[in-house]
Motif scaffolding. Structure first.
Motif, mmCIF file in Angstrom:
data_model
loop_
_atom_site.group_PDB
_atom_site.id
_atom_site.type_symbol
_atom_site.label_atom_id
_atom_site.label_comp_id
_atom_site.label_asym_id
_atom_site.label_seq_id
_atom_site.Cartn_x
_atom_site.Cartn_y
_atom_site.Cartn_z
ATOM 1 N N THR A 1 0.840 -1.191 0.056
ATOM 2 C CA THR A 1 0.149 0.051 -0.149
ATOM 3 C C THR A 1 0.713 1.268 -0.098
ATOM 4 O O THR A 1 1.901 1.316 0.666
ATOM 5 C CB THR A 1 -0.964 0.071 1.228
ATOM 6 O OG1 THR A 1 -1.766 -1.177 1.183
ATOM 7 C CG2 THR A 1 -1.751 1.223 1.314
ATOM 8 N N GLU B 1 -3.943 5.451 -7.028
ATOM 9 C CA GLU B 1 -5.206 4.601 -6.668
ATOM 10 C C GLU B 1 -4.942 3.934 -5.419
ATOM 11 O O GLU B 1 -5.922 3.384 -4.790
ATOM 12 C CB GLU B 1 -5.246 3.547 -7.820
ATOM 13 C CG GLU B 1 -4.672 2.139 -7.840
ATOM 14 C CD GLU B 1 -2.955 2.354 -8.085
ATOM 15 O OE1 GLU B 1 -2.597 3.522 -8.161
ATOM 16 O OE2 GLU B 1 -2.406 1.599 -7.644
ATOM 17 N N SER B 2 -3.815 3.884 -4.718
ATOM 18 C CA SER B 2 -3.452 3.139 -3.537
ATOM 19 C C SER B 2 -3.401 4.100 -2.720
ATOM 20 O O SER B 2 -4.094 4.362 -1.281
ATOM 21 C CB SER B 2 -2.331 2.325 -3.724
ATOM 22 O OG SER B 2 -1.988 1.849 -2.086
ATOM 23 N N ARG C 1 -5.695 1.275 -0.400
ATOM 24 C CA ARG C 1 -5.809 -0.110 -0.809
ATOM 25 C C ARG C 1 -4.313 -0.378 -1.467
ATOM 26 O O ARG C 1 -4.080 0.472 -1.879
ATOM 27 C CB ARG C 1 -6.869 -0.284 -2.030
ATOM 28 C CG ARG C 1 -8.452 -0.178 -1.396
ATOM 29 C CD ARG C 1 -9.315 -0.995 -2.422
ATOM 30 N NE ARG C 1 -9.813 -0.162 -3.490
ATOM 31 C CZ ARG C 1 -10.831 0.762 -3.627
ATOM 32 N NH1 ARG C 1 -11.605 0.370 -2.608
ATOM 33 N NH2 ARG C 1 -11.175 1.423 -4.418
ATOM 34 N N PRO C 2 -4.080 -1.701 -1.331
ATOM 35 C CA PRO C 2 -2.847 -2.107 -1.705
ATOM 36 C C PRO C 2 -2.699 -1.885 -3.255
ATOM 37 O O PRO C 2 -3.830 -1.988 -4.040
ATOM 38 C CB PRO C 2 -2.683 -3.544 -1.426
ATOM 39 C CG PRO C 2 -4.133 -4.055 -1.127
ATOM 40 C CD PRO C 2 -4.820 -2.953 -0.641
ATOM 41 N N SER C 3 -1.572 -1.537 -3.699
ATOM 42 C CA SER C 3 -1.392 -1.331 -5.080
ATOM 43 C C SER C 3 -0.990 -2.524 -5.826
ATOM 44 O O SER C 3 -0.275 -3.250 -5.212
ATOM 45 C CB SER C 3 -0.559 -0.095 -5.463
ATOM 46 O OG SER C 3 -0.271 0.041 -6.668
ATOM 47 N N HIS C 4 -1.418 -2.563 -7.205
ATOM 48 C CA HIS C 4 -0.858 -3.832 -7.775
ATOM 49 C C HIS C 4 0.118 -3.197 -8.921
ATOM 50 O O HIS C 4 0.251 -3.849 -9.832
ATOM 51 C CB HIS C 4 -2.168 -4.420 -8.759
ATOM 52 C CG HIS C 4 -2.910 -3.650 -9.516
ATOM 53 N ND1 HIS C 4 -3.688 -2.699 -9.432
ATOM 54 C CD2 HIS C 4 -2.713 -3.515 -11.033
ATOM 55 C CE1 HIS C 4 -4.217 -2.218 -10.503
ATOM 56 N NE2 HIS C 4 -3.780 -2.466 -11.441
ATOM 57 N N THR D 1 -6.737 5.939 -1.608
ATOM 58 C CA THR D 1 -7.704 5.152 -1.153
ATOM 59 C C THR D 1 -7.491 4.009 -0.156
ATOM 60 O O THR D 1 -8.269 3.406 0.571
ATOM 61 C CB THR D 1 -8.352 3.991 -2.587
ATOM 62 O OG1 THR D 1 -7.032 3.290 -2.737
ATOM 63 C CG2 THR D 1 -8.638 4.785 -3.675
#
Lengths: 191, 191
Positions: free
Chosen positions: A46, A84-85, A90-93, A88
């Motif tokens: 993240t 986007e991480s 959330r973990p990033s891909h 938010t």
DNA sequence: CAATCTCTTTTACATTTGTTAAATAATCAG
DNA sequence: CTGATTATTTAACAAATGTAAAAGAGATTG
């Protein structure tokens, strides 16, 4: 420290910040050197850090069915975040990778966001940086949505000749949303 | 006024704002009704207003070689701005159009930005809204960059079934970066 | 309700881009 | 310097998407 001062001047040109705020930001900054082809941040983490490229070149990339896709290139003074991480939680891909040996300035998000409380102008600066990034993203959307691959390549050469000079074509191809074979064909057709 | 209060509650859920700030924002808001297929903003104007959809559906569109391209859809509570104009001061080559009869709330940018001085939390709110928009743009970039047209369509159905129900397919097709003929083929293949 | 629009699908064919594999070209490490 | 690795181009064929035109469906209006 020379680099750090230069960086802060760059920031205050975007939106003026007081000396106090400058100092406060400075205290949060650390410098990182990443060797060519190494990751600054890996897939799955993240993102809680805001990076800027001081020297060198970097990219954000992810894997789509084993294919390495470049989403973004960053050059000197460019911010590089996995929004986007970061925005938010959330973990990033996605990963952040040095394309050449690269020096980054890292600012941890939590204390930076805390600075926003004390120094209104730092929040403003950051808002303006996000606005810029947003405008860039919209312009790229437009180019991907309805320009041909050749148009996109021509536009990229025009906007950042450095990209084409310094970055492997495979990365440029995926950045443009095409395969490397396709990009080679386009290059052959142009010249 | 009912709609306006609902809208302000929606905003303060994104980032809390004081009653005073709420009042100040309220005083800047005006409501606009635009009939189906009419423009709220026309191509060539510089965008100095921030709009939100209160009821109905709208889009941002532009023309690429006579073809009408949809860049963005906005539904209830969605912000709709031409960021590449608002944040740069340059005229926009895009329009804002009502897809159905639509009610907008309009906030003029200049006095809103002035509010940022007095009410730090309004700037924060706005920053967070821009961050969200930025994340949306990045996610769309990813989808346009390396997903097939069919994947993009499936993702759209999943994310906003309302789009597919309420919006003419020609707009959806250009939004996905393909022709309407292509979209028809994909729909036929799926079902 | 008939005539006219507008929207959507279908068809046939052209073009672009993808895929796989091989051939060059350039770079790097020992 | 040389073999090995990496980057880029080329070729041949497959798949996806575009273009243009027509047909069918659905909505709208007088």
């Amino acid at each position: 420290m020379e680099q750090l001062n230069k960086f802060l001047n760059y920031l205050s040109a975007i939106s003026p910040i007081s000396e106090k705020a400058k100092e406060a930001i400075k205290n949060l900054c650390s410098t990182l050197h990443i060797k060519k082809n190494n990751n600054l941040q890996s897939i799955g983490q993240t993102c809680r850090t805001i990076y800027f490229v001081v020297e060198g070149t970097a990219r954000i990339n992810y894997f789509k069915e084993d294919k390495d896709v470049t989403e973004y290139f960053a050059f000197e003074n460019d911010m590089i975040i996995r929004a986007e991480s970061l925005f938010t939680g959330r973990p990033s891909h996605k990963a952040i990778q040095a394309i050449s040996d690269t020096t980054f300035i890292a600012i941890p998000a939590t204390p930076l966001f805390e600075l926003f409380e004390k120094h209104h102008e730092v929040e403003r600066l950051f808002r303006k940086i996000v606005e810029r990034s947003y405008v860039d993203a919209i312009n790229r959307l437009e180019s991907l949505q309805f320009h041909t691959a050749e148009e996109r390549y021509q536009a990229l050469i025009k906007k950042s000749p450095a990209v084409v000079r310094e970055i492997p074509l495979k990365h440029i191809a995926s950045y443009l949303g095409i395969t490397q074979v396709s990009l080679s064909r386009i290059r052959a057709a142009i010249s």
